[in-house]
Enzyme design. Structure first.
Site, short mmCIF file in Angstrom:
data_model
loop_
_atom_site.label_atom_id
_atom_site.label_comp_id
_atom_site.label_asym_id
_atom_site.label_seq_id
_atom_site.Cartn_x
_atom_site.Cartn_y
_atom_site.Cartn_z
CB CYS A 2 26.22 27.59 34.97
SG CYS A 2 26.65 27.94 33.27
NE ARG A 26 29.11 27.30 40.32
CZ ARG A 26 30.25 26.67 40.55
NH1 ARG A 26 30.90 26.88 41.68
NH2 ARG A 26 30.75 25.85 39.67
CD1 TRP A 69 30.39 33.94 33.26
CD2 TRP A 69 31.16 32.28 31.98
NE1 TRP A 69 31.56 34.37 32.69
CE2 TRP A 69 32.05 33.38 31.90
CE3 TRP A 69 31.44 31.13 31.25
CZ2 TRP A 69 33.20 33.34 31.13
CZ3 TRP A 69 32.59 31.11 30.47
CH2 TRP A 69 33.47 32.20 30.42
CG ASN A 95 28.56 24.08 35.99
OD1 ASN A 95 29.01 24.78 35.09
ND2 ASN A 95 29.20 23.89 37.14
N GLY A 96 28.70 22.80 32.74
CA GLY A 96 29.78 22.06 32.08
C GLY A 96 29.67 22.26 30.58
CD GLU A 464 46.44 38.35 43.04
OE1 GLU A 464 46.61 37.72 41.98
OE2 GLU A 464 45.34 38.43 43.60
CE LYS A 468 42.34 40.05 42.62
NZ LYS A 468 42.91 38.76 42.68
CD GLU A 471 40.43 39.23 38.61
OE1 GLU A 471 39.90 38.14 38.44
OE2 GLU A 471 41.00 39.53 39.68
CG HIS A 487 65.12 44.72 29.84
ND1 HIS A 487 66.36 44.84 29.25
CD2 HIS A 487 65.36 44.43 31.14
CE1 HIS A 487 67.30 44.60 30.15
NE2 HIS A 487 66.71 44.36 31.32
CE LYS A 580 35.89 32.88 44.26
NZ LYS A 580 36.93 33.90 44.38
O1 M6R Z 1 39.67 28.62 41.92
P1 M6R Z 1 41.03 28.88 41.39
O2 M6R Z 1 41.94 29.42 42.43
O3 M6R Z 1 41.62 27.70 40.69
O4 M6R Z 1 40.83 30.00 40.30
C1 M6R Z 1 41.87 30.41 39.48
C2 M6R Z 1 41.55 31.69 38.76
O5 M6R Z 1 40.47 31.51 37.89
C3 M6R Z 1 41.22 32.82 39.74
O6 M6R Z 1 42.27 33.04 40.62
C4 M6R Z 1 40.92 34.13 38.97
O7 M6R Z 1 42.09 34.59 38.36
C5 M6R Z 1 40.32 35.17 39.91
N1 M6R Z 1 39.32 35.90 39.22
C6 M6R Z 1 41.34 36.10 40.46
O8 M6R Z 1 40.81 37.17 41.17
#
Ligand code: M6R
Length: 585
Positions: A2, A26, A69, A95-96, A464, A468, A471, A487, A580
């Protein structure tokens, strides 16, 4: 996961609300604010995203606020923070995760403490009340007593109706303190107060700060004594944390990459030398990360194989502890993370430290938990990445990994030149690829699933790319090594099934033979390569940059993901269910 902010200073409520907007990446399920007016705490909470302006008027110089969150308890006003103690005198934002909250809550309930939410956090202000009432402690001592009972992670801010100040404490979740002109800020991240001050103090785990009477004091909770902390000047600037003329942070951050790649190249020589020494001394190098940072780790393993004789392997940080018999004092861990706060990565690094391994981190956020755990930090210098999707941090990570591999191989200047040329070319590429991506997104918007294939370092790039796309557009996407298609996944291919094919001079022959196999089964192929091919239904041209091809080829897919989100009417900066910084396991 959060965002929290606390402000001691004039007009604190409006400032805290505006700061919250800088933290809403966040978490954005619900939000709330508590302000102290005269000797009374007033709360305001809402579900949903933050409104344009603060809907209530507070005349206060002490405020704490939170954007959520959800972890414990659904998205309701009751579950939104700040939480207030039963006697309504103490408010807290957290937060936590408090792992032992159920037992604490039960024992407080037995003493007639009232709870209104399903959250773990609500026990915190109630515990403070308990120590004030039953042990007759003052506010600060009661906070310290309460914190000592918590198991789990916290960045927590407290206010009390009779105390003109804020108490802040951290253990495992991010917290940074901003020092302004006659005002103090406590926040999960620097952009929250960047418009007010560039002076910051980073709290370490088990440290506490008390701001009141125009002064701030820091305490070490382990040693139970006051400590002096260094004030650092933040190098990020305000424009980096603003959207400017861009519609979204995602597209702004994609556009920033030529610059951020160059900034990632600017690593201090002594740090690179130290890294080379650690790498050369190690028996095995393990590159670890989560999500995008894992995809960068895997790309890095290919860079090391291509350029050096180093044994380098990539692992998901969340699976790393399974290697318990392979990690030892001869292992070197390269931990990749934008935020420096990802819980799975922190666990993996702590696990490796117990095994006496050395840790190099490649990290964007100064003062973050990972920077405090590592033997050597290589900063990405990418500036704040606000969009929940990682874009510029991915290319910064690749840049540093390439730099490290080339330094070990004694090819630094050659590879640096290639990266710089690639960065300059990306400036030209983005607007051209953007037009193409917009058109292709229109064609693909109704796809149920998209495959992305590539070989060698284009395999993690395919992963990757798929990450993207899924997400941000919520279209199911998978990244595969080209050779793996036959396969299993080839069973999915039918007429017009979209497949993105990433290839280059080095991988073209084999990747295109995979493209043939799927084309003959009806796939619609989007080729990203330096040369067009008749197999491609759509084509985005990217030039060849040898070792740095991955830096270039990811750009069109980032753009495609962005435009897929727009085509589908989704908000690219804040995809559903994501936040994030993933500080939960
Ligand atoms: O802050 P970090 O690079 O450790 O975060 C890792 C992942 O949570 C982060 O890359 C996540 O997969 C993103 N949403 C990717 O776009």
């Amino acid at each position: 996961m959060c965002g929290i902010i606390g402000i001691l200073g004039e007009n604190s409520a409006v400032k805290a609300f505006n700061a919250l907007k800088k933290l809403d990446y966040r978490g954005y399920d619900s939000w709330g604010i508590a302000s102290k007016e005269k000797n009374e705490i007033t709360l305001f909470k809402q579900t949903g995203k933050l409104p344009e302006i603060l809907p209530v008027k507070f005349n206060s110089n002490v405020s704490i606020a939170h954007t959520r969150w959800a972890t414990h308890g659904s998205v309701t006003e009751f579950n939104a923070h700040p939480h207030i103690s039963s006697n309504k005198k103490i408010a807290a934002v957290h937060n936590g995760i408090i792992e032992n909250f159920e037992e604490l809550k039960e024992s407080l309930k037995e003493q007639n403490y009232e709870f209104y939410s399903e959250t773990d956090s609500e026990v915190i202000p109630n515990l403070v009340q308990f120590y004030m009432e039953f042990e007759k402690k003052d506010f600060i001592t009661a906070v310290i007593r309460a914190l000592s009972k918590l198991e789990g992670n916290y960045a927590v801010l407290f206010m009390h109706e009779d105390f003109n100040g804020i108490i802040a404490a951290k253990n495992g979740s991010p917290l940074v303190c901003g020092i302004g002109e006659n005002e103090f800020f406590f926040a999960s991240d620097v952009p929250a107060f960047l418009s007010h001050t560039k002076k910051a103090v980073y709290l370490n785990d088990l440290e506490l700060a008390v701001a009141s009477n125009n002064k701030i004091h820091f305490f070490d909770l382990k040693k139970n004594k006051e400590i002096q902390k260094e004030t650092k000047i933040i190098e990020w600037n305000l424009e980096q944390a603003e959207k400017g003329n861009y519609a979204h942070f995602m597209i702004k951050e994609i556009y920033e990459q030529p610059e951020t790649i160059k900034l990632a190249l600017e690593q201090p020589k002594e740090k690179i030398n130290e890294a080379i020494e650690l790498i050369n001394k190690a028996e095995t190098v393990f590159l670890i990360g989560c999500g995008t940072s894992f995809n960068a780790s895997l790309t890095g393993a290919y860079f090391f194989s291509e350029l050096t004789k180093i044994k380098a392997f990539a692992f998901n940080a969340s699976e790393f502890s399974a290697l318990k018999n392979s990690i030892n004092e001869k292992s070197l861990i390269i931990a990749l993370t934008q935020s420096g706060e990802t819980a799975d990565l922190i666990d993996a690094v702590k696990f490796a430290k117990e095994k006496k391994s050395k840790i190099i981190s490649i990290v964007n956020v100064m003062g973050s938990s990972i920077t405090q755990l590592s033997d050597l930090n290589l900063m990405m210098n990418a500036g704040p990445e606000i969009c929940v999707l990682s874009t510029k941090s991915f290319s910064s990570q690749l840049t540093i990994l390439l730099l490290l591999a080339s330094a070990v191989a004694g090819k630094t200047s050659e590879v640096k030149k290639i990266i710089l040329n690639a960065a300059n070319y990306i400036t030209e590429l983005i607007p051209i690829a953007e037009k193409k991506a917009e058109k292709i997104a229109e064609e693909l918007k109704n796809a149920e699933s998209i495959l992305v294939i590539g070989r060698k370092e284009f395999y993690p790039l395919a992963m990757e790319s798929a990450l993207k796309i899924k997400e941000v557009s919520y279209i199911h996407a998978e990244g595969y090594a080209g050779g793996e298609l036959k396969h299993g996944p080839i069973a999915l291919i039918e007429k017009d099934f979209p497949v993105i094919v990433l290839s280059s001079e080095k991988t073209r022959v084999n990747t295109l033979s995979n493209a043939h196999e799927i084309k003959s089964r009806g796939a619609k192929i989007i080729g990203i390569d330096s040369i067009e091919n008749k197999l491609f239904n759509e084509f985005i041209e990217v030039k060849e940059f040898s070792y740095a091809n991955a830096l270039v080829s990811i750009i069109p897919v980032q753009l495609l993901a962005y435009y897929l989100a727009l085509e589908k009417g989704f908000e690219p900066d804040k995809p559903r269910n994501l936040a994030k910084s993933v500080t939960v396991r």
